[in-house]
Design a protein around this motif. Structure first.
Motif, mmCIF file in Angstrom:
data_model
loop_
_atom_site.group_PDB
_atom_site.id
_atom_site.type_symbol
_atom_site.label_atom_id
_atom_site.label_comp_id
_atom_site.label_asym_id
_atom_site.label_seq_id
_atom_site.Cartn_x
_atom_site.Cartn_y
_atom_site.Cartn_z
ATOM 1 N N LYS A 119 0.808 -1.222 -0.036
ATOM 2 C CA LYS A 119 0.021 -0.056 0.009
ATOM 3 C C LYS A 119 0.789 1.294 -0.232
ATOM 4 O O LYS A 119 1.968 1.088 0.682
ATOM 5 C CB LYS A 119 -1.068 -0.060 1.212
ATOM 6 N N CYS A 175 2.273 4.729 1.442
ATOM 7 C CA CYS A 175 2.315 5.270 2.600
ATOM 8 C C CYS A 175 1.380 6.476 2.922
ATOM 9 O O CYS A 175 1.195 7.344 1.949
ATOM 10 C CB CYS A 175 3.756 5.780 2.908
ATOM 11 N N ALA A 176 0.678 6.149 3.922
ATOM 12 C CA ALA A 176 -0.492 7.532 4.175
ATOM 13 C C ALA A 176 -0.002 8.484 4.995
ATOM 14 O O ALA A 176 -0.655 9.565 5.295
ATOM 15 C CB ALA A 176 -1.708 6.524 5.190
ATOM 16 N N ARG A 232 3.203 9.940 4.757
ATOM 17 C CA ARG A 232 3.823 10.759 4.132
ATOM 18 C C ARG A 232 4.665 11.938 4.536
ATOM 19 O O ARG A 232 4.646 13.308 4.068
ATOM 20 C CB ARG A 232 2.825 11.413 3.050
ATOM 21 N N THR A 274 6.177 -0.627 3.293
ATOM 22 C CA THR A 274 4.919 -0.316 3.892
ATOM 23 C C THR A 274 4.226 -1.360 4.901
ATOM 24 O O THR A 274 4.273 -2.328 4.710
ATOM 25 C CB THR A 274 3.507 0.155 3.167
ATOM 26 N N LEU A 285 -2.005 2.890 11.270
ATOM 27 C CA LEU A 285 -2.035 3.725 9.962
ATOM 28 C C LEU A 285 -1.066 2.929 8.960
ATOM 29 O O LEU A 285 0.046 2.424 9.619
ATOM 30 C CB LEU A 285 -1.704 5.142 10.075
ATOM 31 N N TYR A 286 -1.003 3.138 7.735
ATOM 32 C CA TYR A 286 0.046 2.593 6.750
ATOM 33 C C TYR A 286 1.157 3.520 6.577
ATOM 34 O O TYR A 286 1.013 4.631 6.475
ATOM 35 C CB TYR A 286 -0.793 2.536 5.502
ATOM 36 N N ARG A 292 -4.316 12.493 10.118
ATOM 37 C CA ARG A 292 -4.614 12.379 8.746
ATOM 38 C C ARG A 292 -4.502 10.804 8.099
ATOM 39 O O ARG A 292 -5.227 10.485 7.365
ATOM 40 C CB ARG A 292 -3.872 13.311 7.765
ATOM 41 N N ALA A 293 -3.312 10.492 8.460
ATOM 42 C CA ALA A 293 -3.087 9.324 7.990
ATOM 43 C C ALA A 293 -3.768 7.951 8.267
ATOM 44 O O ALA A 293 -4.215 6.965 7.956
ATOM 45 C CB ALA A 293 -1.386 8.839 8.384
ATOM 46 N N GLU A 333 -7.090 8.155 6.673
ATOM 47 C CA GLU A 333 -6.786 7.616 5.314
ATOM 48 C C GLU A 333 -6.834 6.072 5.377
ATOM 49 O O GLU A 333 -7.222 5.414 4.489
ATOM 50 C CB GLU A 333 -5.703 8.157 4.684
ATOM 51 N N THR A 334 -6.093 5.572 6.535
ATOM 52 C CA THR A 334 -6.006 3.960 6.397
ATOM 53 C C THR A 334 -7.411 3.579 6.922
ATOM 54 O O THR A 334 -7.487 2.494 6.263
ATOM 55 C CB THR A 334 -4.988 3.574 7.482
ATOM 56 N N THR A 337 -9.690 3.241 3.829
ATOM 57 C CA THR A 337 -9.015 2.065 2.917
ATOM 58 C C THR A 337 -9.410 0.709 3.645
ATOM 59 O O THR A 337 -10.109 -0.197 2.933
ATOM 60 C CB THR A 337 -7.537 2.080 2.843
#
Length: 100
Positions: free
Chosen positions: A14, A16-17, A19, A30, A53-54, A78-79, A82-83, A86
């Motif tokens: 995946k 990287c969330a 970043r 990841t 998180l990723y 944020r990450a 997002e994870t 997903t």
């Protein structure tokens, strides 16, 4: 030995969330990075897999303090969001009553 769960396996390849500026951009590195903040786990313990998180290997090292760099709570939130999105999209996390 740590049990590999479907959620942990889902991180494989995946993006990287997290970043952070140090991000290596390599999805082969990841992993599911557990958020060790806010008292969610004790020493030598991992929190629940949903509190994760990723993250690529470079971002994970900064997040866990093994490498220099800044990782703010905003970056983590944020990450994490997002994870979770997903994981829900892939059916690994199901929210009862929610419309997909």
């Amino acid at each position: 030995m740590t049990k590999t769960t479907p959620v942990r396996k889902s991180a494989r390849n995946k993006p990287c969330a997290l970043r952070l500026p140090c991000c290596n951009g390599n999805p082969e590195t990841t992993v599911l990075a557990h958020i060790r903040r806010f008292g969610w786990a004790g020493i030598a313990q991992k929190p629940n897999d949903l509190l994760s998180l990723y993250a690529c290997s470079s971002c994970h090292d900064v997040m866990d303090g093994r490498a220099k760099g800044e990782c703010t709570d905003t970056d983590v939130l944020r990450a994490h969001g997002e994870t979770l999105q997903t994981l829900i999209r892939e059916g690994l996390v199901v929210v009862k009553g929610a419309k997909q």
